[in-house]
Design a protein around this motif. Sequence first.
Motif, PDB file in Angstrom:
ATOM      1  N   UNK A 110       5.073   4.233 -14.529  1.00 28.62           N
ATOM      2  CA  UNK A 110       6.317   4.847 -14.055  1.00 28.62           C
ATOM      3  C   UNK A 110       6.032   6.272 -13.630  1.00 28.62           C
ATOM      4  N   UNK A 111       6.204   6.568 -12.346  1.00 30.13           N
ATOM      5  CA  UNK A 111       5.921   7.910 -11.859  1.00 30.13           C
ATOM      6  C   UNK A 111       6.772   8.972 -12.519  1.00 30.13           C
ATOM      7  N   UNK A 112       8.090   8.760 -12.557  1.00 26.79           N
ATOM      8  CA  UNK A 112       8.977   9.755 -13.132  1.00 26.79           C
ATOM      9  C   UNK A 112       8.910   9.798 -14.642  1.00 26.79           C
TER      10      UNK A 112
ATOM     11  N   UNK B  42      -0.458   7.151  -8.015  1.00 29.09           N
ATOM     12  CA  UNK B  42      -0.350   5.887  -7.294  1.00 29.09           C
ATOM     13  C   UNK B  42      -1.523   4.952  -7.571  1.00 29.09           C
ATOM     14  N   UNK B  43      -2.658   5.484  -7.997  1.00 30.31           N
ATOM     15  CA  UNK B  43      -3.863   4.663  -8.166  1.00 30.31           C
ATOM     16  C   UNK B  43      -3.668   3.475  -9.114  1.00 30.31           C
TER      17      UNK B  43
ATOM     18  N   UNK C  25       0.799  -1.222   0.000  1.00 29.51           N
ATOM     19  CA  UNK C  25       0.000   0.000   0.000  1.00 29.51           C
ATOM     20  C   UNK C  25       0.834   1.275   0.000  1.00 29.51           C
ATOM     21  N   UNK C  26       2.113   1.211   0.357  1.00 31.85           N
ATOM     22  CA  UNK C  26       2.959   2.391   0.207  1.00 31.85           C
ATOM     23  C   UNK C  26       3.038   2.816  -1.246  1.00 31.85           C
TER      24      UNK C  26
ATOM     25  N   UNK D  61       3.263   6.963  -1.804  1.00 34.73           N
ATOM     26  CA  UNK D  61       4.706   7.105  -2.046  1.00 34.73           C
ATOM     27  C   UNK D  61       5.029   8.400  -2.780  1.00 34.73           C
ATOM     28  N   UNK D  62       4.170   8.788  -3.726  1.00 36.52           N
ATOM     29  CA  UNK D  62       4.455   9.972  -4.534  1.00 36.52           C
ATOM     30  C   UNK D  62       4.242  11.271  -3.775  1.00 36.52           C
TER      31      UNK D  62
END
Length: 482
Positions: free
Chosen positions: A387-389, A422-423, A161-162, A167-168
């Motif tokens: 990918x977040x970044x 994050x979703x 769940x992090x 996390x972002x």
Amino acid sequence: MSRSAEVDAADVRGESGLARFAQRLAGWTEKWFPDAYVFALVGVVVVGAAALINGASPKVVAESFGGGFWDLAAFTLQMSMVVLTGYVVATSPPVARLIERLAHVPSSPRTAVAYVCLLAMSVSLLNWGLSLVFGGLLARAVARRDDLVVDYRALGAASFMGLGGVWALGLSSSAAQIQATPDSLTPEVLKITGVLDFGKTIFTWQSMLTALILIVLSVAICYFSAPRGEAVRTAADMGVDLDDEPPATEERTRPGEWLEHSRILPIVMFVLTIGWLVTEFMSKPALTVVSSLNGYLLLFLMLGLFLHGTPRGFLQAVTKAVPATAGILVQFPLYAAMAAIMTQARGRGGVTVAEHITHFFTNLGDGGAFAIVVALYTALLGLFVPSGGGKWLVEAPYVMQSATDVQMNLGWTVQIYNIAEALPNLINPFFMLPLLAVLKLRARDIVGFTFLQFLLHLPVVILLVWLLGMTFSFEPPVQPAP
């Protein structure tokens, strides 16, 4: 009937229709979804085709692709180091002992699941790579207890769940780190946004309140959705061996090996790092120091060396961590190429694909509609670009330009992205892979629980980005000093 068949039958009786649907969805995803790298390749093809349709010549598209491919080589290395440093710290002997102690705190099965969720999410605010390994090791340690019968799938989902929640919104947020580091920004984005330190993104009270709300929500869902009675499936029921192999001991037969097992060298390196950090805080604003991605990685890398105690132990941990960075190393250059094609390949009227998308977002009008649509768009795109970044580098040119056009606060726009980003992790199993290796589970074993989290998080996220966005005022971008 075998024990395995009995457990499966009980599992079906004990699960809700929603959980069974989520399990089917996870099975379909595992069967039909290709590797995330394939999605990145398809993304380049789609963006290139869009540029050609927009009127750009094949020559211009090819030049943009090749010219932008290595634009973010430094950032690619930095994101790989986030994973590596997190893994190294989480697997160090002191942290392993801490995990064993923490595993004996909860007193009931449901409390244990909620507890793992709380700690995994809290750690993710420091380092998302650390959260994955720490959460997985904590779930295993809880499952090893003889006095608790806890559903291992629920523990595994809680440990994720992090990455699926906050996390972002923490220190390792890719988008926030990019925006705070001029060298990590493409020239196009830097011109639009300037530099946004953490004081304008993750350290705003709105962002911290959002993180708190999402943590409380996630912990509550973990608690109330944890299976009970016949529906419980333990690690033993699932055939998972929870015995951790002790680290191998080696005899020192050569003089050079004494240095490899030296405890002095790591201590000296860590002291040097702390000394450097003190001088940074004495000579620069605190937010500038905290927002430095290079400084953050240096601290975590030397902390890992210090916690492992010897160069040999540290290098063994690094060797195990490197495979988890493979996806980042081969995907991020493709994201950089996509961003270059979208922002540089000009077609009819000298307009790029990114500018067309910018006009679409700008036409949404007021900031409320803008915030909601950007959040939904980010979540949807994240299903295909996990990918977040890397995804921020694709989105930032047109999203941030649109935010400027509609007078939306740029720092909060970054956080809208971070909150929604994050979703899709709760559905797409890409970032689950390092955790699943620790847990020795399949994605379908835990996605049923994370999909439930997704369904309940989505309306809350939409409400938060809309309501909290109204508390901001627009601030023009500040360009870095030459």
